[in-house]
Enzyme design. Sequence first.
Site, short mmCIF file in Angstrom:
data_model
loop_
_atom_site.label_atom_id
_atom_site.label_comp_id
_atom_site.label_asym_id
_atom_site.label_seq_id
_atom_site.Cartn_x
_atom_site.Cartn_y
_atom_site.Cartn_z
N SER A 182 -3.84 -1.09 -3.07
CA SER A 182 -4.18 -0.56 -1.75
C SER A 182 -5.29 0.49 -1.85
O SER A 182 -5.26 1.35 -2.75
CB SER A 182 -2.95 0.08 -1.10
N PHE B 296 -0.98 7.90 0.25
CA PHE B 296 -2.26 8.54 -0.06
C PHE B 296 -2.13 10.06 0.16
O PHE B 296 -1.11 10.54 0.67
CB PHE B 296 -3.36 7.98 0.84
N ALA C 98 -6.30 -7.32 9.67
CA ALA C 98 -5.55 -8.12 10.63
C ALA C 98 -5.84 -7.68 12.07
O ALA C 98 -6.29 -6.55 12.31
CB ALA C 98 -4.05 -8.00 10.35
#
Length: 239
Positions: free
Chosen positions: A47, A2, A72
Amino acid sequence: MFTGLVETIGTILEYQQVDTTSSGGNGVTMTIGDCAEILDDVHLGDSIATNGVCLTVTEYNEAKTQFKVGVAPETLRRSNLGDLETGSKVNLERAVTSEVRLGGHVVQGHVDTIAKIVKRVPDGNAITFTFQLRDAEKENINYIVEKGFIAIDGTSLTVTDVNYDTFEFSIMMISYTQGKVILPSKNLGDTVNIEVDLTGKLIEKQIEINLNSQIKNESSALTKLIESIIDKKLAGLQN
């Protein structure tokens, strides 16, 4: 990968605990809306950085106005995503493509730790924010340098000051950026996700590997230098 340039601010529509005991604990799923402008070219498995955390799109509605991700247990421990709830606002950025200009800096979406806001001082139409790293992971301050890059809730910012004794650092946010990200809406004591610049960690690791390799090699230049220094010290003591 990113850039740290937030594309839009989304809203948590649903935040749900999920039993993932078999993989080490309880995770969550989040449905995020108010973000249709970034979903037109998004596919399952893509993503999207959410408050700086790289998450995988697992579902989206037919109209592509909202998407779903799973978080997670390890991600919850590393970040502040566990503090979110329905209605929370989040910074969103799609993963870069080869056509994207790198206007921020290289951001992995792998959060290192969290920090809390300890100061907020107006400076003209800008705001100076000061953050303190949490107790458990203050070693990350070593990777934060004045004028260096840092990602705060996924926003690429420049460090303006660092206090290595108090584990604090500051950034200045201009008025334009204030209207594009969630940080200005946060209060003193609130937490942010921190991703330090990867460059510092890479350099440190390479130096560590190189030094260990030379120390283990009896014929290396470093080992010979150390032996020479020791010999001179011992000779001085004997004299």
